[in-house]
Design a protein around this motif. Structure first.
Motif, PDB file in Angstrom:
ATOM      1  N   ALA A  25      27.403  18.095  23.354  1.00  0.00           N
ATOM      2  CA  ALA A  25      26.660  18.475  24.553  1.00  0.00           C
ATOM      3  C   ALA A  25      25.594  17.446  24.916  1.00  0.00           C
ATOM      4  N   GLY A  26      25.305  16.520  23.993  1.00  0.00           N
ATOM      5  CA  GLY A  26      24.302  15.499  24.279  1.00  0.00           C
ATOM      6  C   GLY A  26      22.883  15.960  24.026  1.00  0.00           C
ATOM      7  N   GLN A  27      22.708  16.913  23.162  1.00  0.00           N
ATOM      8  CA  GLN A  27      21.391  17.417  22.820  1.00  0.00           C
ATOM      9  C   GLN A  27      20.721  16.488  21.803  1.00  0.00           C
ATOM     10  N   GLY A  28      19.468  16.228  21.979  1.00  0.00           N
ATOM     11  CA  GLY A  28      18.737  15.398  21.027  1.00  0.00           C
ATOM     12  C   GLY A  28      19.285  13.989  20.953  1.00  0.00           C
ATOM     13  N   SER A  29      19.591  13.544  19.748  1.00  0.00           N
ATOM     14  CA  SER A  29      20.070  12.169  19.555  1.00  0.00           C
ATOM     15  C   SER A  29      21.583  12.103  19.323  1.00  0.00           C
ATOM     16  N   ASN A  30      22.298  13.168  19.669  1.00  0.00           N
ATOM     17  CA  ASN A  30      23.753  13.197  19.470  1.00  0.00           C
ATOM     18  C   ASN A  30      24.460  12.153  20.315  1.00  0.00           C
ATOM     19  N   LEU A  31      25.477  11.572  19.747  1.00  0.00           N
ATOM     20  CA  LEU A  31      26.387  10.692  20.484  1.00  0.00           C
ATOM     21  C   LEU A  31      27.673  11.457  20.751  1.00  0.00           C
ATOM     22  N   GLY A  32      28.451  10.973  21.683  1.00  0.00           N
ATOM     23  CA  GLY A  32      29.748  11.568  21.950  1.00  0.00           C
ATOM     24  C   GLY A  32      29.750  12.549  23.104  1.00  0.00           C
ATOM     25  N   TYR A  33      28.709  12.528  23.917  1.00  0.00           N
ATOM     26  CA  TYR A  33      28.690  13.429  25.063  1.00  0.00           C
ATOM     27  C   TYR A  33      29.194  12.755  26.333  1.00  0.00           C
ATOM     28  N   ARG A  34      29.229  11.443  26.347  1.00  0.00           N
ATOM     29  CA  ARG A  34      29.816  10.704  27.471  1.00  0.00           C
ATOM     30  C   ARG A  34      31.189  10.194  27.033  1.00  0.00           C
ATOM     31  N   PHE A  35      32.119  10.187  27.948  1.00  0.00           N
ATOM     32  CA  PHE A  35      33.460   9.719  27.631  1.00  0.00           C
ATOM     33  C   PHE A  35      33.439   8.268  27.163  1.00  0.00           C
ATOM     34  N   GLU A  36      32.533   7.478  27.719  1.00  0.00           N
ATOM     35  CA  GLU A  36      32.404   6.074  27.316  1.00  0.00           C
ATOM     36  C   GLU A  36      32.004   5.945  25.847  1.00  0.00           C
ATOM     37  N   GLN A  37      31.159   6.854  25.375  1.00  0.00           N
ATOM     38  CA  GLN A  37      30.738   6.817  23.975  1.00  0.00           C
ATOM     39  C   GLN A  37      31.911   7.124  23.045  1.00  0.00           C
ATOM     40  N   THR A  60      31.167  19.811  27.568  1.00  0.00           N
ATOM     41  CA  THR A  60      31.392  18.955  28.735  1.00  0.00           C
ATOM     42  C   THR A  60      30.431  19.317  29.851  1.00  0.00           C
ATOM     43  N   PHE A  61      30.308  20.599  30.130  1.00  0.00           N
ATOM     44  CA  PHE A  61      29.412  21.073  31.185  1.00  0.00           C
ATOM     45  C   PHE A  61      27.943  20.791  30.834  1.00  0.00           C
ATOM     46  N   ALA A  62      27.569  21.080  29.583  1.00  0.00           N
ATOM     47  CA  ALA A  62      26.184  20.844  29.143  1.00  0.00           C
ATOM     48  C   ALA A  62      25.830  19.365  29.181  1.00  0.00           C
ATOM     49  N   ALA A  63      26.821  18.494  29.024  1.00  0.00           N
ATOM     50  CA  ALA A  63      26.591  17.045  29.045  1.00  0.00           C
ATOM     51  C   ALA A  63      26.445  16.501  30.464  1.00  0.00           C
ATOM     52  N   GLY A  64      26.624  17.385  31.459  1.00  0.00           N
ATOM     53  CA  GLY A  64      26.397  16.960  32.834  1.00  0.00           C
ATOM     54  C   GLY A  64      27.641  16.761  33.677  1.00  0.00           C
ATOM     55  N   TYR A  65      28.803  17.010  33.112  1.00  0.00           N
ATOM     56  CA  TYR A  65      30.036  16.911  33.895  1.00  0.00           C
ATOM     57  C   TYR A  65      30.214  18.219  34.668  1.00  0.00           C
ATOM     58  N   ASP A  66      30.458  18.115  35.952  1.00  0.00           N
ATOM     59  CA  ASP A  66      30.638  19.304  36.785  1.00  0.00           C
ATOM     60  C   ASP A  66      32.089  19.766  36.678  1.00  0.00           C
ATOM     61  N   ILE A  67      32.263  20.950  36.113  1.00  0.00           N
ATOM     62  CA  ILE A  67      33.617  21.506  35.972  1.00  0.00           C
ATOM     63  C   ILE A  67      33.665  22.923  36.559  1.00  0.00           C
ATOM     64  N   ARG A  68      32.732  23.211  37.476  1.00  0.00           N
ATOM     65  CA  ARG A  68      32.615  24.573  38.013  1.00  0.00           C
ATOM     66  C   ARG A  68      33.699  24.941  39.018  1.00  0.00           C
ATOM     67  N   THR A  69      34.281  23.984  39.681  1.00  0.00           N
ATOM     68  CA  THR A  69      35.323  24.277  40.666  1.00  0.00           C
ATOM     69  C   THR A  69      36.586  23.526  40.276  1.00  0.00           C
ATOM     70  N   PHE A  73      36.500  19.969  38.454  1.00  0.00           N
ATOM     71  CA  PHE A  73      37.190  19.882  37.169  1.00  0.00           C
ATOM     72  C   PHE A  73      38.231  18.766  37.207  1.00  0.00           C
ATOM     73  N   SER A  74      38.981  18.703  38.303  1.00  0.00           N
ATOM     74  CA  SER A  74      39.988  17.642  38.457  1.00  0.00           C
ATOM     75  C   SER A  74      39.347  16.262  38.419  1.00  0.00           C
ATOM     76  N   THR A  75      38.199  16.125  39.071  1.00  0.00           N
ATOM     77  CA  THR A  75      37.480  14.847  39.063  1.00  0.00           C
ATOM     78  C   THR A  75      37.073  14.460  37.644  1.00  0.00           C
ATOM     79  N   THR A  76      36.576  15.434  36.888  1.00  0.00           N
ATOM     80  CA  THR A  76      36.152  15.178  35.508  1.00  0.00           C
ATOM     81  C   THR A  76      37.346  14.793  34.639  1.00  0.00           C
TER      82      THR A  76
END
Length: 93
Positions: A25-37, A60-69, A73-76
């Motif tokens: 989710a990208g909380q604190g110092s976690n890595l792996g919340y961006r696809f690039e990471q 995915t949603f908590a990391a800032g990717y919009d998947i609500r519609t 979701f398709s864009t993500t």
């Protein structure tokens, strides 16, 4: 970070074993919340074909990717495919 999947793969002589990385989710110092990471982590593993990704939709949603519609979701998912490739997708929750 990149040593863990590599070690898991190296310790398993079974070619069917795949180390799966779950996005965070990208909380604190976690890595792996961006696809690039995640792509960077996979690129550092010698046997990258034995690594997969589990896409946690809550993370995915908590990391800032919009998947609500359906459209967002398709864009993500298209972004995931462009950066990582569907060949790495091993599961989703």
């Amino acid at each position: 970070m990149t040593g863990s999947p590599h070690r898991s793969i190296w310790l398993s002589p079974n070619q069917w074993v795949i180390a799966v990385i779950e996005n965070t989710a990208g909380q604190g110092s976690n890595l792996g919340y961006r696809f690039e990471q995640i792509a960077h982590i996979i690129s550092r593993v010698r046997q990258g074909e034995r690594v997969g990704v589990c896409l946690d939709t809550a993370h995915t949603f908590a990391a800032g990717y919009d998947i609500r519609t359906e459209e967002s979701f398709s864009t993500t998912i298209e972004e995931f495919d462009r950066i990582l490739g569907f060949r790495y997708l091993r599961g989703s929750i």
